[in-house]
Structure formats: C-alpha cells, structure tokens
Design a protein around this motif. Sequence first.
Motif, mmCIF file in Angstrom:
data_model
loop_
_atom_site.group_PDB
_atom_site.id
_atom_site.type_symbol
_atom_site.label_atom_id
_atom_site.label_comp_id
_atom_site.label_asym_id
_atom_site.label_seq_id
_atom_site.Cartn_x
_atom_site.Cartn_y
_atom_site.Cartn_z
ATOM 1 N N SER A 40 0.830 -1.208 0.000
ATOM 2 C CA SER A 40 0.000 0.000 0.000
ATOM 3 C C SER A 40 0.865 1.259 0.000
ATOM 4 N N PRO A 41 0.639 2.126 -1.015
ATOM 5 C CA PRO A 41 -0.289 1.951 -2.149
ATOM 6 C C PRO A 41 0.278 0.972 -3.177
ATOM 7 N N ALA A 42 -0.602 0.342 -3.911
ATOM 8 C CA ALA A 42 -0.173 -0.594 -4.951
ATOM 9 C C ALA A 42 0.589 0.153 -6.040
ATOM 10 N N SER A 43 1.557 -0.551 -6.643
ATOM 11 C CA SER A 43 2.361 0.083 -7.695
ATOM 12 C C SER A 43 2.739 -0.947 -8.749
ATOM 13 N N ASP A 44 2.604 -0.544 -10.007
ATOM 14 C CA ASP A 44 3.036 -1.413 -11.106
ATOM 15 C C ASP A 44 4.546 -1.380 -11.291
ATOM 16 N N ALA A 45 5.219 -0.510 -10.558
ATOM 17 C CA ALA A 45 6.672 -0.375 -10.720
ATOM 18 C C ALA A 45 7.446 -1.463 -10.005
ATOM 19 N N ILE A 46 6.805 -2.147 -9.070
ATOM 20 C CA ILE A 46 7.529 -3.135 -8.262
ATOM 21 C C ILE A 46 6.837 -4.489 -8.291
ATOM 22 N N GLU A 47 7.658 -5.514 -8.095
ATOM 23 C CA GLU A 47 7.157 -6.882 -7.951
ATOM 24 C C GLU A 47 7.931 -7.534 -6.815
ATOM 25 N N LEU A 48 7.208 -8.064 -5.842
ATOM 26 C CA LEU A 48 7.816 -8.653 -4.650
ATOM 27 C C LEU A 48 7.528 -10.139 -4.584
ATOM 28 N N ALA A 49 8.480 -10.887 -4.040
ATOM 29 C CA ALA A 49 8.303 -12.327 -3.868
ATOM 30 C C ALA A 49 9.074 -12.769 -2.634
ATOM 31 N N VAL A 50 8.633 -13.870 -2.044
ATOM 32 C CA VAL A 50 9.350 -14.497 -0.943
ATOM 33 C C VAL A 50 10.075 -15.716 -1.502
ATOM 34 N N ILE A 51 11.379 -15.794 -1.254
ATOM 35 C CA ILE A 51 12.207 -16.877 -1.770
ATOM 36 C C ILE A 51 12.607 -17.802 -0.630
ATOM 37 N N GLY A 53 10.662 -20.021 1.061
ATOM 38 C CA GLY A 53 9.675 -20.170 2.129
ATOM 39 C C GLY A 53 9.562 -18.942 2.993
ATOM 40 N N ASP A 54 10.661 -18.594 3.660
ATOM 41 C CA ASP A 54 10.688 -17.397 4.498
ATOM 42 C C ASP A 54 12.082 -16.781 4.559
ATOM 43 N N ALA A 55 12.990 -17.239 3.682
ATOM 44 C CA ALA A 55 14.399 -16.874 3.822
ATOM 45 C C ALA A 55 14.729 -15.492 3.266
ATOM 46 N N PHE A 56 14.202 -15.159 2.101
ATOM 47 C CA PHE A 56 14.584 -13.922 1.425
ATOM 48 C C PHE A 56 13.358 -13.181 0.907
ATOM 49 N N ILE A 57 13.474 -11.858 0.898
ATOM 50 C CA ILE A 57 12.534 -11.011 0.161
ATOM 51 C C ILE A 57 13.230 -10.628 -1.142
ATOM 52 N N GLU A 58 12.552 -10.835 -2.255
ATOM 53 C CA GLU A 58 13.095 -10.461 -3.553
ATOM 54 C C GLU A 58 12.249 -9.326 -4.124
ATOM 55 N N LEU A 59 12.941 -8.270 -4.564
ATOM 56 C CA LEU A 59 12.272 -7.119 -5.153
ATOM 57 C C LEU A 59 12.762 -6.910 -6.575
ATOM 58 N N SER A 60 11.835 -6.773 -7.498
ATOM 59 C CA SER A 60 12.140 -6.437 -8.884
ATOM 60 C C SER A 60 11.499 -5.090 -9.193
ATOM 61 N N VAL A 61 12.276 -4.200 -9.799
ATOM 62 C CA VAL A 61 11.808 -2.850 -10.100
ATOM 63 C C VAL A 61 11.828 -2.651 -11.618
ATOM 64 N N ALA A 62 10.743 -2.160 -12.156
ATOM 65 C CA ALA A 62 10.636 -1.925 -13.600
ATOM 66 C C ALA A 62 11.581 -0.806 -14.025
ATOM 67 N N PRO A 63 12.136 -0.913 -15.245
ATOM 68 C CA PRO A 63 13.034 0.138 -15.745
ATOM 69 C C PRO A 63 12.364 1.509 -15.711
ATOM 70 N N GLY A 64 13.174 2.513 -15.370
ATOM 71 C CA GLY A 64 12.651 3.875 -15.346
ATOM 72 C C GLY A 64 12.107 4.300 -14.003
ATOM 73 N N GLY A 128 17.925 -4.758 -11.940
ATOM 74 C CA GLY A 128 16.729 -4.322 -11.239
ATOM 75 C C GLY A 128 16.096 -5.329 -10.308
ATOM 76 N N THR A 129 16.808 -6.434 -10.016
ATOM 77 C CA THR A 129 16.263 -7.458 -9.113
ATOM 78 C C THR A 129 17.310 -7.817 -8.074
ATOM 79 N N TYR A 130 16.869 -7.934 -6.823
ATOM 80 C CA TYR A 130 17.790 -8.289 -5.740
ATOM 81 C C TYR A 130 16.995 -8.942 -4.616
ATOM 82 N N ALA A 131 17.654 -9.892 -3.911
ATOM 83 C CA ALA A 131 17.017 -10.573 -2.782
ATOM 84 C C ALA A 131 17.894 -10.435 -1.546
ATOM 85 N N TRP A 132 17.271 -10.306 -0.400
ATOM 86 C CA TRP A 132 18.024 -10.136 0.845
ATOM 87 C C TRP A 132 17.266 -10.774 2.011
#
Length: 337
Positions: A40-51, A53-64, A128-132
């Motif tokens: 919140s707020p929702a955004s088309d610029a980002i995509e989030l995933a859990v890698i 099970g519970d180990a990593f948060i991965e974030l991908s950001v659209a170009p620009g 544009g993608t990284y997990a931590w």
Amino acid sequence: MIRAVGALVIGLLAVVAAPSAVHADAAGPTDYLTEIVDVSPASDAIELAVIGGDAFIELSVAPGHEVVVLGYLPDQEPYLRFGADGAVERNIRSYATYYNENRYGTDDIPDVVDTTAEPEWEQVTDGGTYAWHDHRAHWMSDEPLVGLDPGESLPLDEIVLVVDGVETIVTVEITLQESASPVPALVGALLGAVIGLAGLTLGRASSTLVAMVLAIAALTAGVAQYTSLPASTGPETGWWLYPVVALGCSIAVIAIYRRSIWIESGLLALAGVQLLIWAWPRRDHATAAYLPTDLPADVDRVISMMVLVGSVFVIVAAGRSIVDAASPGDDPERVPG
C-alpha cells in the motif's frame, strides 16, 4: 610405491573435493511460510516475492523507476537503492547492510555504520532485481516460538519502501506450518540401508555401484535445489559438487578395476565421505514443512535420507576393503598393487 601414489592421489582429490559455499546462509528447510499480504499503495513499478519459504525477500523494479528500501526502526535509514537504470546499490553506512548478511542477524557491525549519515552507495548487482534476508519477514530463531501452533501466525510486520518518492508499506505475515510426514524420510532411510547392506554383503564392486546410484540421486536433488534459487540468494556449490566428486570417484574405481586395491578402496572411501558430507546437513529435510527446491518435497526427503544412510555403508565397505588388503592371504576380488 603404488600405495604412496594412491595416498597422494586421494589426498589431492580430498583437496579438490572440499567445495566452499558461495553464500554463508543460503535458504534452507523451514517450518514457517512468509506471505506478502498487502502493498500500500499498490504500484506497477515493483514486484515482490518471498524466496525459500521465508528466507529472502526479492524485489524487482521496472526500468525507469527508482525504489529505496529502508532499514529497521527506529532510524529506518536508506538500505538499498534500485536505480532507474537497473543498478542495485547498498548503503555501506546502513546497519541493515551487515545485519542482513545472516538469516539470524549478526553482532559483527563495523564502525563504518552511521545511520544518521548521508548514504554511501556501492553497487551489488544490476538488472533491477535483488534478494536479501529481511528480519521483518521471518522468525528470528532456530528454536520454535513457544505457544504458536501450526496454522497460527506471528503479528504482522512491515517493510517500508520509497517508490518514486512515495512511501510504500509492504505487509508480511509469517505462519507456522505443520511438520512433514516422517514416512518419506523413513522410506529413504530404509532404501539406503537395503542397498547399502546389499553392496556390503556382495563385495566391493557392488558397493561401488551403490555409491554411483547414491551419487546420481544426490546430484539430481542437489542440482534441483541449486537451480531453484536465484543467484542473489547464494545457493551453495556443495549441493551439486559433492555428488559430482562422489560420482567421479566411483567411475574411477571402475576404470582402474583390479589395478590396486589401495587406490580403489581409497576412492570408494572418498566417494562415501563426500556423500555423507552432502547428506548430513540435509537431515532437517526429513521433517521440515518447507524445502527450498523445485523437486517434489517428498522426493527430496527420500533421496536425502537414502544417501545419508547409504553413504555410511559405502564407507564401511571401503574400510573393510582396506583391512582385507592389509591382511595376509589372497584377495579373490582385487590384485593388490
């Protein structure tokens, strides 16, 4: 002389066969599942995933688009920056930069950390993608939380992003899962005992075939696990390299069949040790609710326990070969070198 040569060869193989982990804390088996329940707020610029099970948060950001991930309370200093050009940078003055290196955090925080200072960025990747490891997104102990039953969740937590200048709240929920059925692990242990005992009973040649079967099974599970995880999460080389070394040793035994009992027995022992080193850390796979692999979890459990038990029989067979070689009398299976 051939004994000395054999010892040298085995020593060199042992050095080669000691793969180091690419990442000190790659995703492992877990009893928790983390879900992203709201952005919140929702955004088309980002995509989030859990890698994992519970180990990593991965974030991908659209170009620009530019996104900054903030660190922990109370300071919430800039931690990661995803640039419009795809570059991902990490603030070396951020506390989170060092605290996030391990799943359960670390007390080894360098003096360079200053959460009130201007960020000092270093690039860690592009694309544009990284997990931590984000400690807001998993239970911070290897001991279960007392009083939490399977199906129940920890209190919701939040990860704060700044997406193109807009503060964005990512809400995560961590839920304890039911432990896996012990049946697949027991089946695997039984299979390992049966084929291991068969090899031990029928002789060293049969034990070599057992080692090959175990190595191929381990390689299948190891490659599946390694390729299931993004490179930024540090999948461990040993997941596939230990089985490769074990398989190579088994093939070498066949290639030099009847040349030297000492070298053959040493290679067989090395194969068994490599398989045991591969399987021992996977003992938690037996009951963990979630396994970080694209292979069906129960198949992984069967293979892991089969290799764990079977490798012990391979090592025993190799040891018995060495004892037989050292004993007086003729050996019906091998010609001592």
